[in-house]
Design an enzyme around this catalytic site. Structure first.
Site, mmCIF file in Angstrom:
data_model
loop_
_atom_site.group_PDB
_atom_site.id
_atom_site.type_symbol
_atom_site.label_atom_id
_atom_site.label_comp_id
_atom_site.label_asym_id
_atom_site.label_seq_id
_atom_site.Cartn_x
_atom_site.Cartn_y
_atom_site.Cartn_z
ATOM 1 N N GLY A 183 39.408 71.612 44.760
ATOM 2 C CA GLY A 183 40.491 71.112 43.928
ATOM 3 C C GLY A 183 41.756 70.676 44.645
ATOM 4 O O GLY A 183 41.845 70.672 45.872
ATOM 5 N N CYS B 249 40.781 74.610 55.766
ATOM 6 C CA CYS B 249 40.618 73.654 54.663
ATOM 7 C C CYS B 249 41.665 73.851 53.560
ATOM 8 O O CYS B 249 42.839 73.603 53.800
ATOM 9 C CB CYS B 249 39.188 73.743 54.114
ATOM 10 S SG CYS B 249 38.683 72.280 53.175
ATOM 11 N N LEU B 250 41.286 74.311 52.365
ATOM 12 C CA LEU B 250 42.270 74.494 51.308
ATOM 13 C C LEU B 250 43.340 75.485 51.736
ATOM 14 O O LEU B 250 44.523 75.307 51.435
ATOM 15 C CB LEU B 250 41.593 74.971 50.016
ATOM 16 C CG LEU B 250 42.530 75.224 48.828
ATOM 17 C CD1 LEU B 250 43.225 73.936 48.384
ATOM 18 C CD2 LEU B 250 41.782 75.856 47.660
ATOM 19 N N GLN C 167 45.968 73.702 53.624
ATOM 20 C CA GLN C 167 46.846 72.920 52.757
ATOM 21 C C GLN C 167 47.830 73.814 52.004
ATOM 22 O O GLN C 167 49.023 73.486 51.878
ATOM 23 C CB GLN C 167 45.993 72.118 51.771
ATOM 24 C CG GLN C 167 45.063 71.116 52.432
ATOM 25 C CD GLN C 167 43.977 70.622 51.487
ATOM 26 O OE1 GLN C 167 44.002 70.903 50.293
ATOM 27 N NE2 GLN C 167 43.011 69.892 52.013
ATOM 28 N N ASN D 245 34.957 68.826 54.479
ATOM 29 C CA ASN D 245 34.736 68.663 53.048
ATOM 30 C C ASN D 245 36.072 68.790 52.330
ATOM 31 O O ASN D 245 36.463 69.865 51.908
ATOM 32 C CB ASN D 245 33.760 69.722 52.529
ATOM 33 C CG ASN D 245 33.653 69.692 51.017
ATOM 34 O OD1 ASN D 245 33.979 68.692 50.382
ATOM 35 N ND2 ASN D 245 33.224 70.787 50.426
ATOM 36 N N GLY E 86 39.300 66.372 50.019
ATOM 37 C CA GLY E 86 39.822 65.125 49.470
ATOM 38 C C GLY E 86 41.325 65.006 49.604
ATOM 39 O O GLY E 86 41.891 63.966 49.285
ATOM 40 N N TYR E 87 41.974 66.090 50.066
ATOM 41 C CA TYR E 87 43.432 66.111 50.230
ATOM 42 C C TYR E 87 43.780 66.454 51.674
ATOM 43 O O TYR E 87 43.014 67.135 52.360
ATOM 44 C CB TYR E 87 44.061 67.147 49.296
ATOM 45 C CG TYR E 87 43.881 66.835 47.831
ATOM 46 C CD1 TYR E 87 44.874 66.187 47.106
ATOM 47 C CD2 TYR E 87 42.708 67.186 47.169
ATOM 48 C CE1 TYR E 87 44.705 65.893 45.755
ATOM 49 C CE2 TYR E 87 42.525 66.898 45.824
ATOM 50 C CZ TYR E 87 43.526 66.248 45.123
ATOM 51 O OH TYR E 87 43.346 65.957 43.790
ATOM 52 N N HIS F 172 36.009 72.655 59.390
ATOM 53 C CA HIS F 172 35.292 73.930 59.235
ATOM 54 C C HIS F 172 34.724 74.421 60.569
ATOM 55 O O HIS F 172 33.603 74.065 60.943
ATOM 56 C CB HIS F 172 34.157 73.772 58.228
ATOM 57 C CG HIS F 172 34.625 73.674 56.815
ATOM 58 N ND1 HIS F 172 34.755 74.772 55.981
ATOM 59 C CD2 HIS F 172 35.028 72.616 56.077
ATOM 60 C CE1 HIS F 172 35.202 74.390 54.804
ATOM 61 N NE2 HIS F 172 35.378 73.076 54.834
ATOM 62 N N GLU G 190 33.552 77.264 61.178
ATOM 63 C CA GLU G 190 32.438 78.185 60.961
ATOM 64 C C GLU G 190 31.120 77.454 60.751
ATOM 65 O O GLU G 190 30.056 78.059 60.741
ATOM 66 C CB GLU G 190 32.740 79.097 59.762
ATOM 67 C CG GLU G 190 32.420 78.514 58.399
ATOM 68 C CD GLU G 190 33.379 77.410 57.951
ATOM 69 O OE1 GLU G 190 33.091 76.734 56.956
ATOM 70 O OE2 GLU G 190 34.427 77.226 58.610
#
Length: 359
Positions: free
Chosen positions: A221, A247-248, A251, A289, A291-292, A332, A334
């Site tokens: 998301g 990743c998220l 952000q 992976n 989108g932001y 990533h 990992e």
């Protein structure tokens, strides 16, 4: 059974239904990996999305449950050129068709995924519907498709209560925003005692457990939707506990530190993305992976500086925080595309915890 993929711009692809015949509306994204379709299906970061796999033949090595990144699949749908119905691999325990049916994942095969991917690259990520209804009315369904927005996906993807995997080494608190199993495995293999916390755990509760380090996981998301989490991360930012984010998590930490994020035209998803370590100049092939991305122009240079950059488009792939034991990456480490070139980042995290312990 005939099936259709209808995009928000009115483009229609026809093919064959695979998996569940149920109708779904989702964000349509593409992944360029040649293998790893099971990891993609079970990666919580894909919650709220249907995935186009650009490699033309999918399912040829079947389903190997040991490769799953969570206990169940998270994608809304799967879109492929050709589905292999006769897998051949000594580790295979099932076919991908049975797996999709068992978990009620909608899918479509037999479409021109090359043309679809080119369309998504040219126009950007779009919403779409997968349906087996041959009598669909375009005027009725297009507004529904266009209105779709993934909501509450982190709350759905996170664990419901905290749990601990014992180890003899450092105590690591893992904030689960939709964490892949391999993150926990990478820490456990290094002897860490990993306690996994639900995404909305208050910072004070986590700090009461006195962790040696904090790990912020990947997840699905729009990061700006996670306002409550961002507030808790501000508290963690002001401690001296080493923090490593992926990743998220990367952000969210940037947002907590005063930065901003923006949505990419079609995102980075695949196992072949080159990233450059700005300190050493070395380039790594990474799994991605998202989108932001973080807009580094919005971060004060006295707060954080770029640590990694995407070689393809120059977007940010990592940050090093000034005067803080915090570093974060967009890719990533990992995962195993390089195959394990960037795993050293976990060792860097352990070194940070060791330095703090002996300070």
């Amino acid at each position: 059974m005939k099936a259709f993929l209808i995009l928000e711009d009115g483009t229609v692809f026809s093919g064959t239904s695979i998996g569940s015949p149920k109708e779904i509306i989702s964000e349509i994204v593409f992944n360029t990996s040649m293998t790893g379709y099971l990891e993609v299906l079970t990666d919580p970061s894909y919650a709220g999305q249907a995935v186009v796999l650009t490699y033309p033949l999918i399912g040829n090595y079947g389903i190997c449950q040991e490769d799953m990144e969570s206990e169940r699949p998270w994608t809304d749908g799967l879109i492929v050129r050709e589905l292999s119905r006769m897998p051949s691999n000594f580790r295979s325990r099932d076919t991908i068709q049975n797996f999709l049916e068992e978990h009620e994942i909608a899918g479509i095969a037999g479409i021109d995924t090359r043309a679809l991917t080119k369309l998504l690259r040219e126009k950007g990520t779009m919403n779409g519907m997968i349906t087996t209804d041959q009598t669909f009315c375009m005027e009725k369904i297009l507004p529904k498709i266009q209105e779709y927005t993934p909501r509450g996906v982190v709350r759905n993807a996170t664990c419901k209560e905290k749990y601990t995997l014992m180890g003899e080494g450092f105590k690591v608190a893992l904030m689960d925003f939709g964490a892949k199993k391999n993150i926990v495995r990478s820490l456990s293999q290094r002897g860490c005692q990993v306690t996994v916390y639900p995404a909305y755990t208050p910072a004070e509760e986590l700090l009461e457990d006195a962790p040696d380090g904090i790990m912020l996981s990947n997840g699905p998301g729009d990061p700006k939707e996670c306002t409550e989490i961002i507030e808790e991360l501000r508290t963690l930012y002001h401690t001296d506990i080493p923090i490593f984010a992926i990743c998220l998590g990367h952000q969210l930490m940037a947002l907590a530190a005063g930065g901003d994020t923006y949505k990419l035209k079609y995102g980075h998803r695949g196992g072949n993305h080159p990233v450059k370590d700005l300190e050493t100049g070395r380039v790594y092939i990474s799994s991605q992976n998202h989108g932001y991305v973080v807009d580094t122009k919005t971060l004060d240079e006295t707060v954080a500086c770029p640590a990694f950059v995407n070689v393809n488009d120059g977007t940010n792939e990592g940050l090093s925080y000034v005067g803080k034991p915090i570093f974060t990456v967009q890719f990533h480490p990992e995962a195993c595309p390089g195959p394990r070139d960037s795993e050293y980042l976990f060792d860097r995290f352990l070194k940070m915890m060791e330095v703090r312990k002996h300070a």
